[in-house]
Write a protein that holds these residues in place. Structure first.
Motif, mmCIF file in Angstrom:
data_model
loop_
_atom_site.group_PDB
_atom_site.id
_atom_site.type_symbol
_atom_site.label_atom_id
_atom_site.label_comp_id
_atom_site.label_asym_id
_atom_site.label_seq_id
_atom_site.Cartn_x
_atom_site.Cartn_y
_atom_site.Cartn_z
ATOM 1 N N SER A 119 48.041 54.998 24.237
ATOM 2 C CA SER A 119 47.973 55.314 25.669
ATOM 3 C C SER A 119 49.360 55.181 26.276
ATOM 4 O O SER A 119 50.213 54.437 25.786
ATOM 5 C CB SER A 119 46.988 54.388 26.392
ATOM 6 O OG SER A 119 47.408 53.027 26.330
ATOM 7 N N TYR A 120 49.565 55.924 27.363
ATOM 8 C CA TYR A 120 50.832 55.913 28.086
ATOM 9 C C TYR A 120 50.655 55.191 29.419
ATOM 10 O O TYR A 120 49.739 55.511 30.187
ATOM 11 C CB TYR A 120 51.307 57.338 28.366
ATOM 12 C CG TYR A 120 51.770 58.109 27.156
ATOM 13 C CD1 TYR A 120 53.092 58.023 26.717
ATOM 14 C CD2 TYR A 120 50.896 58.937 26.455
ATOM 15 C CE1 TYR A 120 53.525 58.748 25.613
ATOM 16 C CE2 TYR A 120 51.324 59.674 25.352
ATOM 17 C CZ TYR A 120 52.640 59.560 24.940
ATOM 18 O OH TYR A 120 53.072 60.275 23.838
ATOM 19 N N GLY A 121 51.523 54.225 29.678
ATOM 20 C CA GLY A 121 51.598 53.619 31.012
ATOM 21 C C GLY A 121 50.648 52.472 31.265
ATOM 22 O O GLY A 121 50.993 51.514 31.951
ATOM 23 N N ARG A 122 49.432 52.542 30.737
ATOM 24 C CA ARG A 122 48.420 51.509 30.970
ATOM 25 C C ARG A 122 47.637 51.244 29.700
ATOM 26 O O ARG A 122 47.453 52.134 28.872
ATOM 27 C CB ARG A 122 47.447 51.943 32.079
ATOM 28 C CG ARG A 122 48.028 51.955 33.472
ATOM 29 C CD ARG A 122 47.062 52.624 34.448
ATOM 30 N NE ARG A 122 45.715 52.046 34.407
ATOM 31 C CZ ARG A 122 44.644 52.592 34.986
ATOM 32 N NH1 ARG A 122 44.771 53.736 35.651
ATOM 33 N NH2 ARG A 122 43.469 52.013 34.904
ATOM 34 N N LYS A 123 47.168 50.000 29.571
ATOM 35 C CA LYS A 123 46.303 49.666 28.452
ATOM 36 C C LYS A 123 44.907 50.238 28.671
ATOM 37 O O LYS A 123 44.450 50.393 29.799
ATOM 38 C CB LYS A 123 46.206 48.146 28.281
ATOM 39 C CG LYS A 123 47.509 47.482 27.865
ATOM 40 C CD LYS A 123 47.317 45.978 27.667
ATOM 41 C CE LYS A 123 48.606 45.323 27.224
ATOM 42 N NZ LYS A 123 48.443 43.861 26.999
ATOM 43 N N LEU A 124 44.244 50.555 27.573
ATOM 44 C CA LEU A 124 42.883 51.058 27.625
ATOM 45 C C LEU A 124 41.891 49.922 27.831
ATOM 46 O O LEU A 124 42.186 48.756 27.535
ATOM 47 C CB LEU A 124 42.547 51.814 26.334
ATOM 48 C CG LEU A 124 43.302 53.130 26.131
ATOM 49 C CD1 LEU A 124 43.141 53.633 24.705
ATOM 50 C CD2 LEU A 124 42.836 54.179 27.124
ATOM 51 N N VAL A 125 40.712 50.279 28.326
ATOM 52 C CA VAL A 125 39.658 49.304 28.592
ATOM 53 C C VAL A 125 38.550 49.508 27.563
ATOM 54 O O VAL A 125 37.959 50.592 27.481
ATOM 55 C CB VAL A 125 39.096 49.474 30.014
ATOM 56 C CG1 VAL A 125 37.964 48.483 30.258
ATOM 57 C CG2 VAL A 125 40.205 49.297 31.053
ATOM 58 N N PHE A 126 38.263 48.469 26.789
ATOM 59 C CA PHE A 126 37.181 48.488 25.815
ATOM 60 C C PHE A 126 36.192 47.384 26.149
ATOM 61 O O PHE A 126 36.569 46.341 26.697
ATOM 62 C CB PHE A 126 37.707 48.275 24.392
ATOM 63 C CG PHE A 126 38.636 49.357 23.913
ATOM 64 C CD1 PHE A 126 38.149 50.515 23.344
ATOM 65 C CD2 PHE A 126 40.011 49.211 24.045
ATOM 66 C CE1 PHE A 126 39.000 51.509 22.906
ATOM 67 C CE2 PHE A 126 40.881 50.195 23.612
ATOM 68 C CZ PHE A 126 40.373 51.352 23.045
ATOM 69 N N GLY A 127 34.945 47.601 25.815
ATOM 70 C CA GLY A 127 33.919 46.598 26.046
ATOM 71 C C GLY A 127 33.134 46.331 24.783
ATOM 72 O O GLY A 127 33.242 47.048 23.784
ATOM 73 N N LEU A 128 32.326 45.279 24.820
ATOM 74 C CA LEU A 128 31.466 44.931 23.702
ATOM 75 C C LEU A 128 30.033 44.823 24.192
ATOM 76 O O LEU A 128 29.722 43.978 25.030
ATOM 77 C CB LEU A 128 31.911 43.607 23.065
ATOM 78 C CG LEU A 128 33.259 43.647 22.350
ATOM 79 C CD1 LEU A 128 33.709 42.243 21.999
ATOM 80 C CD2 LEU A 128 33.162 44.502 21.087
ATOM 81 N N ALA A 129 29.193 45.699 23.699
ATOM 82 C CA ALA A 129 27.767 45.653 23.998
ATOM 83 C C ALA A 129 27.051 44.976 22.838
ATOM 84 O O ALA A 129 27.659 44.654 21.806
ATOM 85 C CB ALA A 129 27.224 47.058 24.212
ATOM 86 N N ALA A 130 25.757 44.774 22.987
ATOM 87 C CA ALA A 130 24.986 44.138 21.924
ATOM 88 C C ALA A 130 25.048 44.962 20.641
ATOM 89 O O ALA A 130 25.001 44.409 19.539
ATOM 90 C CB ALA A 130 23.546 43.948 22.369
ATOM 91 N N GLY A 131 25.195 46.277 20.776
ATOM 92 C CA GLY A 131 25.235 47.144 19.612
ATOM 93 C C GLY A 131 26.609 47.382 19.036
ATOM 94 O O GLY A 131 26.749 48.089 18.039
ATOM 95 N N GLY A 132 27.655 46.841 19.640
ATOM 96 C CA GLY A 132 28.992 47.016 19.091
ATOM 97 C C GLY A 132 30.000 47.442 20.139
ATOM 98 O O GLY A 132 29.784 47.294 21.346
ATOM 99 N N LEU A 133 31.114 47.990 19.656
ATOM 100 C CA LEU A 133 32.231 48.343 20.525
ATOM 101 C C LEU A 133 31.861 49.488 21.457
ATOM 102 O O LEU A 133 31.216 50.461 21.064
ATOM 103 C CB LEU A 133 33.433 48.750 19.675
ATOM 104 C CG LEU A 133 34.698 49.132 20.441
ATOM 105 C CD1 LEU A 133 35.265 47.932 21.190
ATOM 106 C CD2 LEU A 133 35.737 49.720 19.499
#
Length: 401
Positions: A119-133
Motif C-alpha cells: 500500500s502507498y501512504g497508509r497502512k491497510l486495515v485487517f480484522g480477525l473474525a471467528a472464521g479467520g482473517l
C-alpha cells in the motif's frame, strides 16, 4: 464490511487452486527432479513507482505444513493469527516498511499459499473474525481500505517450487510486475504494462458506454484508486445485470441446433465433451452419449465470477468443462469457435458484448498476459511465473504511466 478469507476451488495452471478470487494454492503436482526447495526464498521488492509516499508491505497466507493462517515477517518467520471475534477484532500489525522510490529491499517468503500486499501512504486495515482473517473488500464503500491505494500479488511456495502471479481478478490498481530468477541465472517475468498502459486502461473504460466507466473508484481529491472487476460492478450496480444477456442468448440459440465440443485437457486430446442446449439448460455428454453434467443458462455474475451457474468444482469433469465455458464467455469466442478452448487470441474480445475490463487489461500488458478473470489461465494467457528450483522471487512496483 470486510471479506472473510474463504476458499473456492479453481484449477489454475500447474495444479494450482484458487483462494479469494485468484489466490494460489499449489496442490503438490510433482515437478521434475531438482534440489530440495528451501524453507524460505528471497523476494526482492523494487520500487520503480516514482511516488513519494511511504510503502507498506505484508506477507499473509496459509502455512502449508500446518494449514494455519497467519503472516510472515521479513525473515520469513511465521506468526499465526490470534483468535478473532464477532464483530471482527483488529489484526496485529503485520506491516513491513517497504522500499522508498528508486530503492529495493529483500525479504524472505516461506512455504505459504499467500498474498503479498503493498500500500502507498497508509497502512491497510485487517480484522480477525471467528472464521479467520478479514481482508479488504473495497467494492463496499464503507470498507476502511476504500480510500487507500494498494494492490497485491499472490504466490505459492511449496516442495515443488514457486508460483507467483500478478492478478487483476478483483481489481486493477497500483501497477506491478513479478518475476523469478532461475538456477541458471535467467529471469522470467510478467505483469508489466506497456508504456502508457496504466492511463490507457482507464481511458479504455471511460470510453466504453454501458456502465464500464462506473467500475473506476477515485478519492475525493480526484486520485484514481482502482477499477473494480465487472463481477463487483454487477454486484454493486455499476454495471447493469443484463450486460451479458445478448451474448448469452445468442450462444444458447446457436447450440440448440449445433454442438459445442470441449477438449478441456491439452495433454489428453482424446477426452472430449459435447454440449447441446435444451430450453435453458446446456447438457454435456461424453463419447458414449451419457450426460456428464449440465449448466443452467448463465447470467453476468456467473460469467464474470466463473461461479454460481458456472460453478467449477475441483474435479475432473464439471470443473474443467466449466472453466472452458467461463473463458469462452468472457472472451466472447463461443459463437465463432465451436471447438473450445481457443488455440489462439485472434478472436478474443471481438464481439460488441464481451468482458471489456479483461479486454482492456490484456491490451495494456507488455506480454499480453493477465489474470483478468478467474480462469484466464485457460489456454495459458495468465500472468504467472513458475520455477521448480527458484533462487529469488521478484516484485516490482511499476510507474503510474
Amino acid at each position: 464490511m470486510l471479506r472473510t478469507l474463504k476458499r473456492r476451488a479453481m484449477a489454475v495452471g500447474l495444479g494450482i487452486a484458487a483462494v479469494l478470487g485468484g489466490s494460489l494454492l499449489a496442490t503438490g503436482v510433482p515437478s521434475p527432479a531438482h534440489a530440495a526447495v528451501p524453507d524460505t526464498v528471497p523476494l526482492k521488492i523494487t520500487n520503480n513507482s516514482g511516488r513519494g509516499e511511504p510503502v507498506y508491505v505484508y506477507n499473509l497466507g496459509t502455512q502449508l505444513s500446518t494449514g494455519r493462517q497467519g503472516w510472515a515477517d521479513a525473515s520469513g518467520a511465521f506468526h499465526p493469527w490470534p483468535a478473532g471475534g464477532n464483530p471482527p477484532t483488529p489484526a496485529p500489525d503485520a506491516s513491513m516498511a517497504g522500499p522508498a522510490a528508486g530503492r529495493s529491499m529483500t525479504i524472505r517468503i516461506p512455504k505459504f499459499s499467500g498474498r503479498i500486499y503493498f500500500s502507498y501512504g497508509r497502512k491497510l486495515v485487517f480484522g480477525l473474525a471467528a472464521g479467520g482473517l478479514v481482508q479488504p473488500a473495497v467494492q463496499n464503500p464503507t470498507d476502511p481500505n476504500r480510500n487507500i491505494l494498494f494492490n497485491w500479488s499472490e504466490y505459492t511456495l511449496n516442495d515443488s517450487g514457486l508460483w507467483l502471479n500478478s492478478t487483476q481478478v478483483d481489481m486493477f490498481s497500483a501497477p506491478y510486475s513479478v518475476g523469478v530468477q532461475r538456477a541458471d541465472g535467467s529471469t522470467a517475468s510478467t505483469g508489466r504494462l506497456r508504456p502508457g498502459g496504466y492511463h490507457g486502461f482507464f481511458d479504455a473504460l471511460r470510453g466504453r458506454p454501458g456502465g464500464w466507466a462506473g467500475l473506476i473508484q477515485t478519492r475525493s481529491d480526484g486520485t484514481v484508486l482502482r477499477a473494480l472487476s465487472p463481477l463487483y460492478g454487477v454486484e454493486t450496480g455499476a454495471l447493469p445485470a443484463s450486460v451479458m444477456d445478448d451474448y448469452v442468448d445468442r450462444v444458447w440459440r446457436k447450440y440448440t441446433t449445433s454442438t459445442l465440443t470441449v477438449t478441456p485437457f491439452a495433454d489428453q486430446p482424446g477426452v472430449k465433451y459435447y454440449g447441446r442446449v435444451s430450453g435453458d439448460v446446456m447438457h454435456f455428454t461424453n463419447g458414449a452419449g451419457a450426460v456428464v453434467t449440465s449448466f443452467q443458462k448463465p447470467d453476468a455474475s456467473s460469467v464474470f465470477g466463473c461461479h454460481r451457474r458456472l460453478d467449477a468444482p475441483n474435479d475432473q469433469v464439471r470443473g474443467p468443462i466449466s472453466r472452458t465455458l467461463c473463458a469462452g464467455f468472457n472472451r466472447s469466442t463461443l459463437l465463432v469457435n465451436p471447438h473450445q478452448p481457443d488455440s489462439g487470441t485472434a478472436d478474443f474480445y471481438r464481439d460488441a458484448v464481451t468482458n471489456h475490463y479483461a479486454r482492456a487489461v490484456h491490451a495494456q500488458m507488455a506480454d499480453g498476459k493477465a489474470y483478468a478473470f478467474a480462469f484466464d489461465d485457460v489456454g495459458h494467457h495468465e500472468s504467472l511465473v513458475h520455477d521448480g528450483d527458484p533462487r529469488q522471487a521478484l516484485l516490482t512496483l511499476d510507474p503510474f504511466s
